[in-house]
Design a protein around this motif. Structure first.
Motif, PDB file in Angstrom:
ATOM      1  N   GLY A  21       0.822  -1.209   0.000  1.00  0.00           N
ATOM      2  CA  GLY A  21       0.000   0.000   0.000  1.00  0.00           C
ATOM      3  C   GLY A  21       0.854   1.256   0.000  1.00  0.00           C
ATOM      4  N   GLY A  22       1.907   1.275   0.817  1.00  0.00           N
ATOM      5  CA  GLY A  22       2.815   2.421   0.853  1.00  0.00           C
ATOM      6  C   GLY A  22       3.552   2.606  -0.459  1.00  0.00           C
ATOM      7  N   ALA A  41       1.070  -6.424 -10.520  1.00  0.00           N
ATOM      8  CA  ALA A  41       0.916  -7.064  -9.213  1.00  0.00           C
ATOM      9  C   ALA A  41      -0.228  -6.425  -8.432  1.00  0.00           C
ATOM     10  N   GLY A  42      -0.364  -5.104  -8.526  1.00  0.00           N
ATOM     11  CA  GLY A  42      -1.440  -4.421  -7.811  1.00  0.00           C
ATOM     12  C   GLY A  42      -2.811  -4.840  -8.300  1.00  0.00           C
ATOM     13  N   ARG A  43      -2.973  -4.938  -9.607  1.00  0.00           N
ATOM     14  CA  ARG A  43      -4.260  -5.342 -10.179  1.00  0.00           C
ATOM     15  C   ARG A  43      -4.582  -6.783  -9.790  1.00  0.00           C
ATOM     16  N   GLN A  44      -3.572  -7.651  -9.842  1.00  0.00           N
ATOM     17  CA  GLN A  44      -3.793  -9.042  -9.472  1.00  0.00           C
ATOM     18  C   GLN A  44      -4.152  -9.169  -7.996  1.00  0.00           C
ATOM     19  N   LEU A  45      -3.467  -8.398  -7.152  1.00  0.00           N
ATOM     20  CA  LEU A  45      -3.762  -8.436  -5.724  1.00  0.00           C
ATOM     21  C   LEU A  45      -5.172  -7.932  -5.451  1.00  0.00           C
ATOM     22  N   ARG A  46      -5.584  -6.890  -6.158  1.00  0.00           N
ATOM     23  CA  ARG A  46      -6.924  -6.343  -5.980  1.00  0.00           C
ATOM     24  C   ARG A  46      -7.995  -7.377  -6.356  1.00  0.00           C
ATOM     25  N   TRP A 150     -15.717 -14.154  -7.334  1.00  0.00           N
ATOM     26  CA  TRP A 150     -15.306 -14.080  -8.737  1.00  0.00           C
ATOM     27  C   TRP A 150     -16.155 -13.088  -9.536  1.00  0.00           C
ATOM     28  N   ALA A 151     -16.883 -12.213  -8.862  1.00  0.00           N
ATOM     29  CA  ALA A 151     -17.768 -11.257  -9.547  1.00  0.00           C
ATOM     30  C   ALA A 151     -17.008 -10.262 -10.414  1.00  0.00           C
ATOM     31  N   SER A 152     -15.780  -9.921 -10.060  1.00  0.00           N
ATOM     32  CA  SER A 152     -15.036  -8.917 -10.830  1.00  0.00           C
ATOM     33  C   SER A 152     -14.233  -9.527 -11.978  1.00  0.00           C
ATOM     34  N   TYR A 153     -14.348 -10.809 -12.195  1.00  0.00           N
ATOM     35  CA  TYR A 153     -13.664 -11.461 -13.318  1.00  0.00           C
ATOM     36  C   TYR A 153     -14.612 -11.496 -14.515  1.00  0.00           C
ATOM     37  N   THR A 169      -8.967  -9.875 -20.749  1.00  0.00           N
ATOM     38  CA  THR A 169      -9.623 -10.194 -19.486  1.00  0.00           C
ATOM     39  C   THR A 169      -9.530  -9.028 -18.511  1.00  0.00           C
ATOM     40  N   SER A 170     -10.281  -9.135 -17.439  1.00  0.00           N
ATOM     41  CA  SER A 170     -10.279  -8.099 -16.410  1.00  0.00           C
ATOM     42  C   SER A 170      -8.967  -8.043 -15.652  1.00  0.00           C
ATOM     43  N   LEU A 171      -8.073  -8.967 -15.909  1.00  0.00           N
ATOM     44  CA  LEU A 171      -6.744  -8.915 -15.301  1.00  0.00           C
ATOM     45  C   LEU A 171      -5.937  -7.746 -15.860  1.00  0.00           C
TER      46      LEU A 171
END
Length: 197
Positions: A21-22, A41-46, A150-153, A169-171
């Motif tokens: 986050g920092g 990495a941020g998008r995947q973590l989200r 899995w709603a955001s996929y 894809t949404s990734l």
């Protein structure tokens, strides 16, 4: 025994979240608005955060029952296995989708600038040549299970005149602005419970 095993894992997870986050906040101060979208990495973590957290917390019950000081009785094993199965049923499909989407788009980059009427797709650093007039059909698939992990996929498939199909894809990014950009192309919108490509 149980707390000595789980406490360092939880501390490491909290430390990693604070550091990420920092780092994201600091990088956001110095970055400019980008028009290149690729799996980060941020998008995947989200996308995978809640399902990974649920699986990590839920599946830790089974080893906790197995590693406790006195032997567990049948009821404890049934409860632990049942809880593990429920958590696996909730978080497992999201992680399967995440791995599938990552496999499809790990080497994909999208350059999208709607103000300049620009849409380019790169695969492994090589541009996939097509223009908007080459698009025959757009297939937009979203998840109908809005309150699931899995709603955001979701995904978007561009069907080209020469028979090629480009899957985004949404990734990579939020696909709704891209769908709006391609609204002049015939679009098939579907909503399914699980957006497997």
């Amino acid at each position: 025994m149980k707390t000595s095993f789980l406490r360092p894992l939880l501390e490491a997870a909290v430390l990693l979240m604070v550091l990420l986050g920092g780092l994201r906040w600091v990088l956001g101060l110095f970055s400019r608005n980008t028009h290149v979208y690729q799996p980060t990495a941020g998008r995947q973590l989200r996308l995978a955060f809640w399902s990974a957290l649920a699986l990590g917390c839920g599946l830790s019950v089974v080893p906790a029952v197995a590693l406790k000081d006195e032997p567990a009785n049948k009821l404890e094993w049934v409860l632990a296995a049942g809880f593990g199965a429920v958590v696996l049923a909730l978080g497992g499909p999201a992680l399967l989708l995440h791995l599938r989407y990552w496999r499809l788009n790990q080497a994909t980059a999208v350059v999208f600038q709607p103000q300049e009427n620009r849409l380019e797709v790169y695969e492994a650093g090589q541009r996939i040549p097509f223009a908007q007039r080459d698009l025959r059909r757009v297939e937009r698939v979203t998840c109908s299970a809005r309150h699931s992990f899995w709603a955001s996929y979701d995904y978007l498939r561009l069907h080209l005149a020469d028979g090629r199909v480009i899957t985004l894809t949404s990734l990579l990014t939020n696909l709704e602005p891209l769908t709006q950009f391609l609204r002049s192309t015939p679009t098939d919108r579907r909503s399914v419970a699980w957006c497997w490509v």
